[in-house]
Design a protein around this motif. Structure first.
Motif, PDB file in Angstrom:
ATOM      1  N   ALA A 231       7.787 -46.262 -24.976  1.00 40.60           N
ATOM      2  CA  ALA A 231       6.879 -45.269 -24.717  1.00 40.60           C
ATOM      3  C   ALA A 231       6.884 -45.145 -23.727  1.00 40.60           C
ATOM      4  O   ALA A 231       6.393 -43.718 -23.374  1.00 40.60           O
ATOM      5  N   LEU A 232       6.584 -45.730 -22.470  1.00 37.28           N
ATOM      6  CA  LEU A 232       6.851 -44.950 -21.313  1.00 37.28           C
ATOM      7  C   LEU A 232       7.680 -44.120 -20.982  1.00 37.28           C
ATOM      8  O   LEU A 232       7.947 -43.270 -20.481  1.00 37.28           O
ATOM      9  N   ASP A 233       8.966 -44.255 -20.921  1.00 37.24           N
ATOM     10  CA  ASP A 233      10.029 -43.172 -21.005  1.00 37.24           C
ATOM     11  C   ASP A 233       9.991 -41.876 -21.225  1.00 37.24           C
ATOM     12  O   ASP A 233       9.790 -41.186 -21.278  1.00 37.24           O
ATOM     13  N   ALA A 234       8.855 -42.624 -22.848  1.00 40.03           N
ATOM     14  CA  ALA A 234       9.025 -41.065 -23.726  1.00 40.03           C
ATOM     15  C   ALA A 234       7.630 -40.096 -22.826  1.00 40.03           C
ATOM     16  O   ALA A 234       8.340 -39.379 -22.727  1.00 40.03           O
ATOM     17  N   TYR A 235       6.631 -41.149 -22.335  1.00 37.66           N
ATOM     18  CA  TYR A 235       5.586 -39.953 -21.964  1.00 37.66           C
ATOM     19  C   TYR A 235       6.837 -39.263 -20.562  1.00 37.66           C
ATOM     20  O   TYR A 235       6.171 -38.417 -19.997  1.00 37.66           O
ATOM     21  N   LEU A 236       7.027 -40.508 -19.536  1.00 39.14           N
ATOM     22  CA  LEU A 236       7.610 -39.971 -18.472  1.00 39.14           C
ATOM     23  C   LEU A 236       8.901 -38.674 -18.962  1.00 39.14           C
ATOM     24  O   LEU A 236       8.682 -37.820 -18.101  1.00 39.14           O
ATOM     25  N   GLY A 237       9.521 -38.170 -20.169  1.00 37.36           N
ATOM     26  CA  GLY A 237      10.256 -37.897 -20.282  1.00 37.36           C
ATOM     27  C   GLY A 237       9.274 -36.006 -20.800  1.00 37.36           C
ATOM     28  O   GLY A 237      10.266 -34.611 -20.763  1.00 37.36           O
ATOM     29  N   HIS A 238       7.751 -36.386 -21.208  1.00 36.23           N
ATOM     30  CA  HIS A 238       7.038 -35.480 -21.871  1.00 36.23           C
ATOM     31  C   HIS A 238       6.270 -34.607 -20.777  1.00 36.23           C
ATOM     32  O   HIS A 238       5.511 -32.806 -20.647  1.00 36.23           O
ATOM     33  N   ARG A 239       6.654 -35.272 -19.789  1.00 34.64           N
ATOM     34  CA  ARG A 239       5.393 -35.003 -18.206  1.00 34.64           C
ATOM     35  C   ARG A 239       6.641 -33.997 -17.673  1.00 34.64           C
ATOM     36  O   ARG A 239       7.745 -33.881 -17.608  1.00 34.64           O
ATOM     37  N   PRO A 240       5.765 -33.219 -17.116  1.00 32.25           N
ATOM     38  CA  PRO A 240       6.567 -31.840 -16.346  1.00 32.25           C
ATOM     39  C   PRO A 240       7.238 -31.957 -15.262  1.00 32.25           C
ATOM     40  O   PRO A 240       6.389 -32.837 -14.239  1.00 32.25           O
ATOM     41  N   SER A 241       8.034 -31.386 -14.622  1.00 31.84           N
ATOM     42  CA  SER A 241       8.646 -32.119 -13.750  1.00 31.84           C
ATOM     43  C   SER A 241       7.870 -31.354 -12.842  1.00 31.84           C
ATOM     44  O   SER A 241       7.221 -30.437 -12.108  1.00 31.84           O
ATOM     45  N   PRO A 242       8.330 -32.654 -11.341  1.00 29.41           N
ATOM     46  CA  PRO A 242       7.482 -32.166  -9.882  1.00 29.41           C
ATOM     47  C   PRO A 242       8.199 -30.964  -9.151  1.00 29.41           C
ATOM     48  O   PRO A 242       9.076 -30.926  -9.799  1.00 29.41           O
TER      49      PRO A 242
END
Length: 242
Positions: A231-242
């Motif tokens: 679930a954390l990996d999915a969240y990181l994948g949906h966050r905009p790139s810095p």
């Protein structure tokens, strides 16, 4: 999850707090509290001041709720807070530390199981002994036994006539167990809770049930960490790139 909420998530549309809450069996106040705590990213506001959430918030909430069973509420909160302020490396470090703690707990369980397995049987016909013979049996100094006594790990009685310490069968058992765990590198304060368990259980044999429960809890934590990682990996994948 309702079809309307699902469509909003799929289309990237906005969600109301109640939409986010209902999908996870939460109250809208809980969702607002999670946002205030930094577990969720800051929500956008309508011209009238109402919060609106996006699929990103849904992924964040899903990740947090999945992290809690394996990492605990406090660590899961710290992980999400770090990610939401852009400190992803710190979040990953917290995840790694939690996994390391789980591994350390497994090693502790293995040490306890080995210590119990390696206990020498106490002769049932005569369990009483004095500090000198017991110290020689363990290969330690009498002063070490007295230190364990001050720590509450062994509780010999005193002979009413001589004042000498007398170790009964249960005391010898406790001393043997402490000795095994000390050889495994465990500190006295780490050993104390186990000795308490042995005494309350009335001996070593009833602890098998406790050890089974302990193993089951560790396995459940390990599986929960896998779920949380996905679930954390999915969240990181949906966050905009810095």
């Amino acid at each position: 999850m309702s079809s309307g909420v699902r469509k909003n998530l799929q289309s990237g549309g906005h969600l109301r707090p109640v939409d986010l809450a209902r999908g996870h069996g939460l109250s809208t106040q809980a969702v607002r509290n999670y946002e205030a705590a930094g577990i969720l990213p800051d929500a956008e506001r309508t011209p009238h001041g109402y919060r609106t959430y996006t699929p990103l918030h849904a992924h964040a909430l899903r990740a947090f709720l999945a992290l809690v069973p394996g990492h605990g509420h406090q660590t899961a909160t710290s992980i999400m807070q770090a990610i939401n302020r852009g400190a992803t490396e710190e979040a990953l470090r917290l995840v790694d530390e939690s996994h390391a703690q789980l591994l350390a707990d497994r090693h502790t369980l293995q040490a306890v199981e080995a210590a119990l397995r390696d206990l020498d049987p106490v002769p049932p016909e005569r369990g009483d002994t004095f500090v000198g013979p017991l110290a020689r049996r363990l290969g330690i100094r009498p002063a070490t036994l007295r230190k364990w006594e001050r720590a509450g790990l062994v509780q010999p009685r005193r002979d009413p006539h001589t004042g000498y310490r007398v170790y009964r069968s249960a005391d010898v058992r406790d001393a043997l167990l402490v000795h095994q765990l000390r050889r495994g590198g465990y500190r006295l304060e780490q050993i104390a809770p186990l000795i308490t368990q042995v005494r309350s259980a009335g001996g070593v044999a009833p602890l098998e049930s406790m050890l089974r429960d302990w193993r089951a809890r560790l396995s459940a934590r390990s599986r929960a960490m896998l779920t949380g990682a996905a679930a954390l990996d999915a969240y990181l994948g949906h966050r905009p790139s810095p």
